[in-house]
Write a protein that holds these residues in place. Structure first.
Motif, PDB file in Angstrom:
ATOM      1  N   HIS A1324      47.380   0.815  96.790  1.00 30.85           N
ATOM      2  CA  HIS A1324      48.027   2.080  96.454  1.00 30.85           C
ATOM      3  C   HIS A1324      49.452   2.034  96.991  1.00 30.85           C
ATOM      4  N   THR A1325      50.362   2.537  96.240  1.00 31.85           N
ATOM      5  CA  THR A1325      51.758   2.549  96.679  1.00 31.85           C
ATOM      6  C   THR A1325      51.916   3.491  97.860  1.00 31.85           C
ATOM      7  N   PRO A1326      52.399   3.012  99.013  1.00 29.28           N
ATOM      8  CA  PRO A1326      52.532   3.881 100.185  1.00 29.28           C
ATOM      9  C   PRO A1326      53.503   5.024  99.918  1.00 29.28           C
ATOM     10  N   GLN A1327      53.091   6.220 100.325  1.00 29.09           N
ATOM     11  CA  GLN A1327      53.938   7.398 100.174  1.00 29.09           C
ATOM     12  C   GLN A1327      54.856   7.509 101.392  1.00 29.09           C
ATOM     13  N   LEU A1328      55.747   6.561 101.499  1.00 24.38           N
ATOM     14  CA  LEU A1328      56.646   6.487 102.644  1.00 24.38           C
ATOM     15  C   LEU A1328      58.085   6.524 102.162  1.00 24.38           C
ATOM     16  N   LYS A1329      58.928   7.069 103.020  1.00 22.71           N
ATOM     17  CA  LYS A1329      60.340   7.145 102.678  1.00 22.71           C
ATOM     18  C   LYS A1329      60.994   5.775 102.869  1.00 22.71           C
ATOM     19  N   HIS A1330      62.127   5.625 102.224  1.00 26.46           N
ATOM     20  CA  HIS A1330      63.033   4.498 102.442  1.00 26.46           C
ATOM     21  C   HIS A1330      62.492   3.164 101.955  1.00 26.46           C
ATOM     22  N   LEU A1331      61.355   3.092 101.248  1.00 28.52           N
ATOM     23  CA  LEU A1331      60.832   1.820 100.781  1.00 28.52           C
ATOM     24  C   LEU A1331      61.724   1.240  99.696  1.00 28.52           C
ATOM     25  N   GLY A1332      61.841  -0.112  99.692  1.00 26.40           N
ATOM     26  CA  GLY A1332      62.656  -0.796  98.715  1.00 26.40           C
ATOM     27  C   GLY A1332      61.913  -1.009  97.402  1.00 26.40           C
ATOM     28  N   PRO A1333      62.537  -1.722  96.453  1.00 22.31           N
ATOM     29  CA  PRO A1333      61.932  -1.939  95.136  1.00 22.31           C
ATOM     30  C   PRO A1333      60.681  -2.807  95.257  1.00 22.31           C
ATOM     31  N   PRO A1334      59.773  -2.720  94.281  1.00 20.79           N
ATOM     32  CA  PRO A1334      58.504  -3.478  94.349  1.00 20.79           C
ATOM     33  C   PRO A1334      58.712  -4.984  94.394  1.00 20.79           C
ATOM     34  N   GLN A1335      59.735  -5.499  93.650  1.00 17.11           N
ATOM     35  CA  GLN A1335      59.924  -6.953  93.612  1.00 17.11           C
ATOM     36  C   GLN A1335      60.247  -7.493  94.998  1.00 17.11           C
ATOM     37  N   GLU A1336      61.046  -6.785  95.737  1.00 18.56           N
ATOM     38  CA  GLU A1336      61.405  -7.240  97.082  1.00 18.56           C
ATOM     39  C   GLU A1336      60.220  -7.098  98.031  1.00 18.56           C
ATOM     40  N   ARG A1337      59.443  -6.034  97.855  1.00 19.22           N
ATOM     41  CA  ARG A1337      58.267  -5.875  98.709  1.00 19.22           C
ATOM     42  C   ARG A1337      57.268  -6.997  98.458  1.00 19.22           C
ATOM     43  N   LEU A1338      57.097  -7.398  97.194  1.00 21.16           N
ATOM     44  CA  LEU A1338      56.193  -8.502  96.876  1.00 21.16           C
ATOM     45  C   LEU A1338      56.713  -9.813  97.476  1.00 21.16           C
ATOM     46  N   ALA A1339      58.015 -10.038  97.407  1.00 16.55           N
ATOM     47  CA  ALA A1339      58.578 -11.241  98.026  1.00 16.55           C
ATOM     48  C   ALA A1339      58.360 -11.235  99.536  1.00 16.55           C
ATOM     49  N   LEU A1340      58.439 -10.046 100.142  1.00 21.24           N
ATOM     50  CA  LEU A1340      58.195  -9.955 101.578  1.00 21.24           C
ATOM     51  C   LEU A1340      56.748 -10.290 101.910  1.00 21.24           C
ATOM     52  N   TYR A1341      55.819  -9.841 101.102  1.00 22.33           N
ATOM     53  CA  TYR A1341      54.412 -10.184 101.328  1.00 22.33           C
ATOM     54  C   TYR A1341      54.190 -11.698 101.248  1.00 22.33           C
ATOM     55  N   LEU A1342      54.824 -12.343 100.292  1.00 25.80           N
ATOM     56  CA  LEU A1342      54.673 -13.789 100.156  1.00 25.80           C
ATOM     57  C   LEU A1342      55.280 -14.521 101.354  1.00 25.80           C
ATOM     58  N   LEU A1343      56.405 -14.036 101.866  1.00 25.70           N
ATOM     59  CA  LEU A1343      56.988 -14.655 103.051  1.00 25.70           C
ATOM     60  C   LEU A1343      56.075 -14.506 104.275  1.00 25.70           C
ATOM     61  N   GLN A1344      55.479 -13.327 104.411  1.00 27.55           N
ATOM     62  CA  GLN A1344      54.575 -13.115 105.544  1.00 27.55           C
ATOM     63  C   GLN A1344      53.356 -14.019 105.453  1.00 27.55           C
ATOM     64  N   ALA A1345      52.951 -14.369 104.211  1.00 27.82           N
ATOM     65  CA  ALA A1345      51.791 -15.254 104.044  1.00 27.82           C
ATOM     66  C   ALA A1345      52.101 -16.679 104.452  1.00 27.82           C
ATOM     67  N   GLN A1346      53.382 -17.038 104.576  1.00 28.22           N
ATOM     68  CA  GLN A1346      53.749 -18.408 104.954  1.00 28.22           C
ATOM     69  C   GLN A1346      53.787 -18.603 106.465  1.00 28.22           C
ATOM     70  N   GLY A1347      53.400 -17.603 107.226  1.00 29.22           N
ATOM     71  CA  GLY A1347      53.408 -17.734 108.679  1.00 29.22           C
ATOM     72  C   GLY A1347      54.766 -17.618 109.305  1.00 29.22           C
ATOM     73  N   GLN A1348      55.658 -16.833 108.686  1.00 32.84           N
ATOM     74  CA  GLN A1348      56.989 -16.644 109.255  1.00 32.84           C
ATOM     75  C   GLN A1348      56.929 -15.746 110.492  1.00 32.84           C
TER      76      GLN A1348
END
Length: 1666
Positions: A1324-1348
């Protein structure tokens, strides 16, 4: 998985620490505490804690209440050399109460802390007992944290959850010392020590009901050790009653003495046991305790040996000691069990794979042998001795108990693989605990080496190891009647460093002389006895005779000092002469040719010339190497038994010209040059060349000559010759001036006795004409052996040369035989691959003794520098594998053996194996000698050589750092004999990186990891005039971490979706939430949380030390030791993988690529350092605190202000951000230092930590800026990196060699060949302020999966150079690095400190019920004048009181009184902030944090006596019980946070700050006879208001104005409530009339009637008497 990891049992960890702690100097350990008490017994107490450590006393501040919270720390530094000195320190913790300034002792707790893994008691409750009345039980609890830290230890981090570290209390052993003898100039006679754990037991080693025993000892003798002077006073013959004594006989057979230095004079050995045998002690009769004088013979290598051959000297002693045979028998039986269990345990540890099929077999063998040893009965003390001490009985009981338990546990053992090692370690520890025998009253046997009547060296042998027992072989000592090897310890300085004193092979037997017939069963029983005298002659007028002796006797001892004519010798009683005097051939002076198979003979031909003249023979044409004259080579004949295969040749393999000449300039007076060169010059006046020839011993076996009594009477038989300043020799020289020969006469006993002849003779010795007696042991025929030494490779050798490395060779010494391997040049990892064969070695010992305890093989590492000088680098003693039967022979496995010159100083390792094989007829026919021959030497058999495989080593040579003096350095890499070299760094100070970073080295490496050679790194600098110098070197010993699969691909995981989080929090909320310090409960997951690491970011295992791109290798100038300074660092990395030998197979992809010049060159960066807080800092001020501030240094930039310090704290909270710019790698080391502010004196350095910014910038884990949990474009958690998540993902793919991610499809990303969508991570899309676009959020999830690296805070340990290796505290921080060429970074994070909010607590006291009645009025009724006072914890100055409810007869009181307390409170931390000056002269206010507690006390008012305490209520405003609505529901169980019984109802606890208002009844309690009971009930209303709310709703204290919110009216109290002396009428009414009104009425009526009667009587007229 390492199946042995973490297997040591907890109680064994202390032993491991003690063993580990001896290997470094324990300089300045620390001791810290966090104190808190709970449920102290007493009413209205003010406790203080006093801590006594040795002679230093520490004390806390005085607190009030029964649950005081101290939160104070104390540090104590120990200045001890050894850990055992620290064990003697006692830690005493006492809790006292202070009343009116007087300290009364209340509780005490003496505690001994045993060092174990962690060395920490972390937040443990200690029970407090009364010091004089311990039977009263627990009187309260004290919560402490105690840490003992040594060098390299880290203090516990309070943010970590401690798991797996227990603690226990254990008695530290104390020593009992015998004082000095003050009557004789304070000379130390001797010292003895008793370990308290050896003479007592706490029952910890037994798991049954055995409770141990108290300390007990003796009566028994105590052995004194030490003292330089022998005792001169006589000893009394009186003995303690009950102690039995026995005559013990000691027999020592000297089998060999090898590896000895060149002594200047004759030497001999002396054997002592106590003062028996000490020939310098005149209080004891002379005994046969010394061997004959003899001269050490050169063995052809470096050492000397004693040429005893088949006649071995024997020493015997008879001494009288206490009969303790039963104790030693028990000790030997237990020692056998311990040795076998330890051996089996080591075999278990040697198995690396838990699935190895040999593991169950070894475990079964361990259990069977343990059960067998445990069932072996211990000796019956009552049968073997008439005197048994209490300690003997207790130890026997304890040992029986432990052995029976071990037997039962081994029988029922069904352990899994992971439980085997800890179980066996536990058994070994428990068995070791009962091994000690403190009542050993027989001293050790000491063997002395004497030269010129001075004790040069000694060897000590425990008596129980050689004691004989008639009970059987298990009761005998391990070496009783068996050969053993002893290394003599140097007592005085020897001229050459590294030379050993001696290596002895001896056979020893100790026992009762009545059991000495058992000595014959050891096969060492063929003794012969001689009387000995020496005949002396001198050269006089060209003839030998007695005329030139002058003052020397004709017949004397070997030293020519004592007159010993043959006629003065008399046979002792019970003995007779056998034969006449005969000349003994002196075998001790045989030449160096003895037992050598081949001898290199050399002669130097010398020629001289004058200036401009031709060369002519010198005055002494033939000399040795040092210039001493020798016979001409033409006149040197080959000795008998030797052959010459090749005649004299000129040696051309040295620094000589083509004809073999070397030249020099003669130096007066001898004219012989001191230096030689191979090039002839006109000024040279001397030249020489070396002629050599090799002679070989005949191969036919020589017959062994049996010992007989020869009839040598010729005048020229058996003489030994000597000249001035030389030693005796067999051959006369032209300058020989003196000669002597030895005469022997043999003695034999007249009749056979039950006593061995060696002791029978000593019993017959008396002070008389028998001046010299020499016993020998005769071997008729030796056994011959072959020794095979397999020398493969050495490693971890260091050299300071660049390419011409030290030439290395191994010298193998076995007894007095020696051989050398070939010399290998230019290698730090020399691989000899050579087999050295020692053939036909005669050994005179029993084969069974040699099999059990063979002579050791000595390996010596010799290195040769560029000038040809050799030096000894290290020595290793190795035990060969003995085979008496070839049927059982299996080729040994190669094993690493350490070299060392001094104990604990490793100089390298050698991979070798050794075999000692008995020569038999089978051996002669076997193919044993079929060892490969290659290039003139024997190689290792193929079956034991390490198997090699073609391997590639990729090197990422990034650069060099922190090398001070370097111009144009380059790097040399060596591994397995192969060398690779990098290009030079042209300008080191502007760009310290290598031009080409990716290198490849192909070589053959062993497949077995244990045989893998190390990787050697050398930095060679090209200096001016072409000079090359090594400026640093390093050795990578373990290559395992660098092995990789070059074909493996990275894996992209699917992290679980995060739940939404709708709360907006600041950074400190995230911090406290992550550490668990915030108790606030959240309904959503931590969408904004960060990670708090309890260690440095480099120490997190997932990030590989941030050295995934390149690691940092410290460089040393020489071999690394504990004190070696670091001279620089090498930045690089290695990858190792196997290569296929098939040339058609494609090569694997390269692991490292050369980067562009922009990426590999220096980068300009912006660095932000966020310093959050520090804790557990080492105090620097006298008050136990410090005033810390932060200073940052990066290159030449220094930031920080000493005036921004935090006063009076060891746990400062900084909350500061520092921003600075730098150029990496030129400025890469960020140093963060904490100082202590001092007004007058210089500031003290607390500690510092260094961060390598280059590693963080280059790491592929993204350590330069941690990834936040969410991508926000604005708000308090705005994205602060320069690159968006999509750009970071592209850079990551490029760095890993993956295809670039595809962002073309909206809502999805194709990464590494797979498609990912945002719903995979966000349901579910978080109902939070200041969130960026979905494409960048998805890229962030992929980076976190690499053990950064995530957004984090790391905890770094501070160290100080004044206390090296000691933890000085910890600091929490994080660092962001932004390369400026990537653009401007995001906004900085605001971590400024939160400010405490002002709150107001309003407490309205309405009434009390059932309060204790303390006073008794005149009428006998109980009553109390009740009043209440209250205050906030630690705010006693703001204490407030109600008015007094007088004369409460029921315990009820009415007040309607308001308390108002103002305080500063931090809601997120749930603490109150107090700021005050500790003293009048203090410059700063001390900020303290205390829990928000309200303390309410009920008192009884007294006017002339101290007020009486009636009860107390302590309420934690953050977790307080909900009050009762009715008085009847108010009980003490309301105050229990955890009920004692599981089925008991738990009262709900709430926070007043959340409820705002609470009203009801709370119980009041008091301590009565050691128990808490209900003493009353108080009806209160508690309300907490913020500052703004309090200003909107003003109220006054008590009932003063403004009296509102609510309005408090004066209480309606009973009319009986008054102060008696202020209201006398009310007192008469309510005291007298109320209780005695009838009595008063009767009294008044009676009084009225009485007055009326008196009035009537006075009114009656009196008649006149007239």
């Amino acid at each position: 998985m390492d199946w042995k990891k973490g297997w040591l049992p907890r109680h064994n960890e202390s032993l491991e620490f003690i063993n580990e702690i001896k290997q470094f100097v324990l300089m300045l350990p620390e001791l810290s505490r966090h104190l808190k008490t709970h449920q102290l017994h007493g009413n209205n107490i003010a406790p203080v804690v006093k801590i006594l450590i040795g002679n230093k006393l520490y004390r806390t501040r005085i607190k009030k209440g029964i649950n005081p919270f101290f939160n104070e720390k104390f540090f104590h530094n120990f200045h001890h050399v050894s850990p055992t000195e620290i064990f003697e320190e006692i830690i005493a913790i006492r809790v006292r109460k202070s009343i009116n300034g007087r300290a009364l002792r209340l509780n005490t707790r003496n505690m001994f802390l045993s060092l174990h893994t962690g060395h920490t008691l972390m937040r443990k409750w200690l029970g407090l007992c009364h010091s004089s009345k311990p039977t009263l039980g627990i009187r309260g609890y004290l919560k402490v944290t105690i840490s003992v830290l040594g060098i390299g230890d880290l203090a516990p981090v309070r943010l970590c959850t401690q798991t797996g570290h227990g603690y226990f209390l254990h008695d530290i052993s104390r020593s009992l010392f015998i004082p000095r003898n003050k009557s004789r100039h304070n000379d130390v006679i001797g010292t003895a020590s008793l370990n308290i754990t050896h003479i007592s037991s706490i029952g910890a080693y037994s798991r049954g009901t055995f409770s141990g025993f108290l300390p007990c000892f003796g009566p028994s003798y105590i052995i004194l050790h030490g003292g330089e002077k022998a005792l001169s006073q006589s000893f009394l013959d009186e003995e303690p009653s009950g102690l039995s004594k026995k005559d013990y006989g000691l027999c020592v057979i000297f089998l060999s003495s090898t590896m000895m230095p060149a002594f200047e004079d004759l030497i001999h050995f002396e054997v002592t046991i106590g003062h028996y045998g000490n020939k310098m002690d005149l209080n004891y009769k002379p005994l046969a305790s010394t061997t004959p004088y003899s001269q050490a013979v050169f063995d052809g290598t470096l050492y000397h040996f004693m040429p005893w051959q088949d006649n071995k000297p024997v020493v015997s002693l008879i001494s009288t000691w206490e009969d303790i045979g039963y104790r030693m028998s028990s000790l030997n039986i237990l020692r056998i069990a311990w040795d076998r269990l330890k051996s089996n345990l080591e075999a278990l540890k040697s198995i690396q794979n838990p699935k190895n099929p040999a593991l169950p077999r070894l475990w079964k063998k361990l259990l069977e042998e343990l059960r067998e040893d445990c069932k072996r009965p211990l000796p019956n003390m009552r049968k073997e001795s008439t005197f048994v001490t209490i300690l003997d009985k207790n130890l026997l009981k304890l040992r029986h108990k432990v052995l029976s338990e071990l037997d039962y546990e081994a029988k029922k053992s069904k352990h899994e693989v992971m439980e085997m090692l800890p179980t066996a370690e536990n058994w070994l520890y428990r068995l070791n605990a009962v091994l000690a025998e403190p009542q050993l009253s027989i001293p050790d046997v000491v063997i002395w080496l004497l030269c010129k009547e001075q004790r040069i060296a000694y060897a000590r042998v425990p008596v129980h190891t050689i004691l004989f027992s008639k009970a059987g072989p298990f009761s005998c000592g391990k070496f009783c009647g068996k050969a053993q090897t002893l290394f003599m310890q140097v007592r005085r300085y020897l001229p050459e460093k590294g030379i050993m004193a001696a290596q002895l092979r001896v056979c020893m037997w100790l026992g009762s002389i009545f059991h000495s017939s058992a000595l014959a069963e050891t096969s060492y029983n063929d003794f012969i006895f001689y009387s000995e005298t020496y005949e002396n002659q001198a050269m006089y007028k060209g003839k030998w005779g007695q005329q030139g002796l002058k003052n020397y006797p004709i017949f004397s001892d070997v030293t020519a000092q004592q007159y010993l004519p043959m006629k003065n010798f008399q046979v002792p009683q019970g003995w007779r002469w056998e034969g006449n005097w005969f000349v003994e051939p002196q075998r001790r002076l045989l030449g160096k040719d003895i037992h050598q198979k081949q001898i290199l003979e050399e002669v130097y031909e010398n020629q001289t010339r004058d200036t401009w003249k031709s060369w002519t023979p010198a005055a002494i044409p033939n000399t040795d190497m040092i210039g001493q004259p020798v016979p001409a080579k033409e006149s040197m004949e080959c000795p008998k038994g030797w052959t010459i295969k090749e005649n004299w040749n000129v040696e051309l393999n040295e620094a000589v010209d083509d004809e073999g000449w070397e030249y020099g300039v003669g130096i007066p007076p001898s004219g012989i040059p001191k230096a030689w060169t191979a090039v002839e010059k006109t000024y040279h006046s001397w030249r020489r060349r070396r002629w050599v020839r090799q002679r070989y011993q005949n191969t036919e076996e020589q017959r062994h000559e049996q010992k007989q009594s020869p009839a040598l009477s010729g005048e020229e038989e058996g003489w030994e010759y000597v000249s001035f300043d030389s030693k005796f020799g067999l051959n006369p020289q032209s300058d020989s001036k003196f000669r002597h020969r030895c005469w022997h006469r043999r003695m034999v006993p007249i009749e056979n006795t039950n006593v061995s002849p060696i002791f029978y003779l000593e019993k017959s010795l008396v002070m008389g004409p028998i001046f010299l007696l020499t016993p020998f042991f005769l071997f008729y025929k030796p056994q011959y052996y072959q020794l095979l030494c397999y020398i493969y490779q050495a490693r971890n050798l260091m050299s300071n040369h660049d390419q011409t490395f030290s030439g290395s060779t191994i010298q193998v010494v076995f007894l007095h035989y020696g051989q050398r391997t070939r010399t290998l040049e230019t290698s730090l990892v020399p691989t000899w691959d050579q087999t050295l064969i020692f053939d036909h070695i005669p050994l005179y010992e029993k084969p069974q003794d040699i099999e059990e305890n063979p002579p050791l093989v000595c390996l010596e590492l010799w290195q040769q520098n560029s000038h040809g000088k050799q030096s000894l680098c290290g020595r290793s003693m190795c035990s060969p594998i003995v085979y008496l039967d070839l049927k059982n022979r299996v080729l040994p496995l190669l094993r690493w053996h350490s070299f060392n010159k001094m104990p604990g100083e490793d100089e390298g390792e050698v991979l070798a194996a050794f075999e000692l094989i008995l020569e038999t007829e089978v051996l002669k026919r076997s193919p044993l000698m079929s060892i490969p021959w290659k290039n003139g030497y024997y190689t290792l058999p193929q079956s034991i050589q390490p198997s090699l495989k073609k391997t590639a080593i990729e090197i990422l040579a990034w650069g060099l750092r922190n090398i001070k003096k370097a111009q144009s350095p380059r790097l040399l890499i060596e591994c397995g004999g192969e060398t690779l070299e990098t290009a030079q760094i042209e300008d080191f100070y502007s760009n310290p990186n290598f031009p080409q970073s990716a290198l490849l080295l192909t070589l053959f490496l062993p497949q077995e990891e244990a045989y893998a050679p190390p990787l050697v790194l050398k930095v060679v600098d090209q200096q001016y005039f072409g000079i090359q110098m090594v400026v640093g070197q390093a050795v990578v010993s373990c290559l395992r971490p660098y092995f990789c699969d070059p074909w493996a691909k990275d894996y992209v995981g699917h992290p679980k979706a995060d739940e939404e989080y709708i709360h907006e929090v600041d950074w400190w909320s995230k911090m406290l939430w992550a550490t668990g310090e915030s108790k606030k409960k959240w309904d959503y997951s931590d969408y904004y949380t960060l990670k708090v690491y309890d260690c440095e970011l480099e120490a997190v295992p997932d990030f590989q030390g941030l050295q995934d791109f390149c690691q940092t290798f410290n460089l040393y100038y020489e071999k690394k030791t504990e004190d070696s300074p670091v001279v620089g660092q090498f930045k690089g990395l290695f990858r190792i993988y196997p290569l296929s030998e098939n040339p058609k197979q494609p090569s694997p992809p390269r692991q490292f690529q050369n980067l562009s010049e922009k990426q590999s060159g220096p980068q300009r960066c912006l660095v932000r350092v966020y310093v959050v807080r520090a804790f557990n800092l080492q105090p620097k001020d006298n008050n136990g605190l410090c005033d810390p501030y932060v200073i940052l240094k990066l290159g030449k930039t220094v930031l920080g202000n000493r005036h921004d310090y935090k006063p009076n704290t060891v746990d400062p909270i900084f909350g500061r951000m520092f921003e600075l710019k730098c150029t990496i790698p030129l400025e890469k080391d960020l140093k963060i230092t904490l100082f202590d502010f001092d007004l007058i004196s210089p500031d003290d350095k607390i500690g510092s930590t260094v961060i390598d910014l280059e590693n963080r910038l280059l790491s592929s884990f993204g350590a330069r800026c941690g990834l936040p949990k969410s991508y926000c474009v604005s708000g308090p958690f705005q994205w602060r990196d320069q690159l968006t998540p999509s750009h970071l993902l592209e850079r990551y793919a490029h760095r890993k060699g993956l295809p670039p991610p595809d962002f073309s499809t909206e809502g999805s990303i194709i990464f590494n060949g797979r498609t990912f969508k945002l719903p995979n991570f966000e349901q579910h899309t978080p109902q939070l302020k200041h969130l960026g676009p979905p494409q960048e959020r998805l890229a962030l999830y992929l980076l976190q999966a690499q053990g950064q690296v995530p957004e984090h805070v790391e905890t770094r340990t501070l160290y100080s150079s004044t206390q090296p290796g000691i933890d000085q505290g910890k600091v929490q921080l994080w660092v962001d690095i932004f390369p400026l060429h990537l653009g401007p970074p995001g906004p900085a994070v605001n971590i400024n400190l939160r400010k405490a909010k002002r709150f107001e607590l309003r407490c309205i006291i309405w009434e009390t019920r059932d309060v204790d009645l303390q006073d008794v009025n005149l009428t006998g009724e109980k009553m109390s004048d009740i009043y209440i006072k209250g205050w906030m914890h630690e705010m006693e100055k703001d204490m407030q009181k109600t008015d007094i409810h007088y004369r409460s007869l029921t315990g009820n009181g009415d007040f309607n009184w308001r308390f108002i307390f103002t305080f500063k409170y931090v809601p997120t931390e749930q603490v109150c902030i107090l700021s005050k000056k500790e003293f009048i002269w203090s410059l700063d206010r001390t900020v303290k944090k205390t829990p928000p507690r309200l303390i309410i006390q009920v008192w009884d008012n007294d006017k002339f006596l101290p007020d009486d305490f009636l009860g107390i209520i302590e309420l934690d405003l953050c977790e307080m019980p909900i009050p009762a609505r009715k008085p009847s529901k108010c009980t003490l169980s309301m105050m229990e946070s955890k009920p004692k019984w599981p089925f008991k109802f738990t009262y709900k606890h709430v926070s007043l700050f959340r409820q705002k208002t609470l009203a009801g009844w709370w119980p009041c309690q008091v301590l009565d006879n050691g128990k808490w009971r209900l003493s009353g009930k108080v009806n209160m209303t508690l309300e907490v208001l913020t500052k703004e709310e309090a200003e909107d709703k003003p109220a006054g204290k008590g009932r003063s104005e403004p009296n509102q919110y609510p309005t408090l009216h004066a209480p309606i109290r009973p009319e009986s409530s008054f102060l008696w002396f202020l209201s006398p009428s009310l007192s008469i009414r309510y005291i007298c009339w109320h209780h005695y009104r009838w009595k008063c009425a009767v009294f008044m009526i009676a009084t009225s009637l009485f007055i009326m009667l008196l009035n009537f009587l006075f009114s009656i007229p009196v008649s006149n008497g007239k």
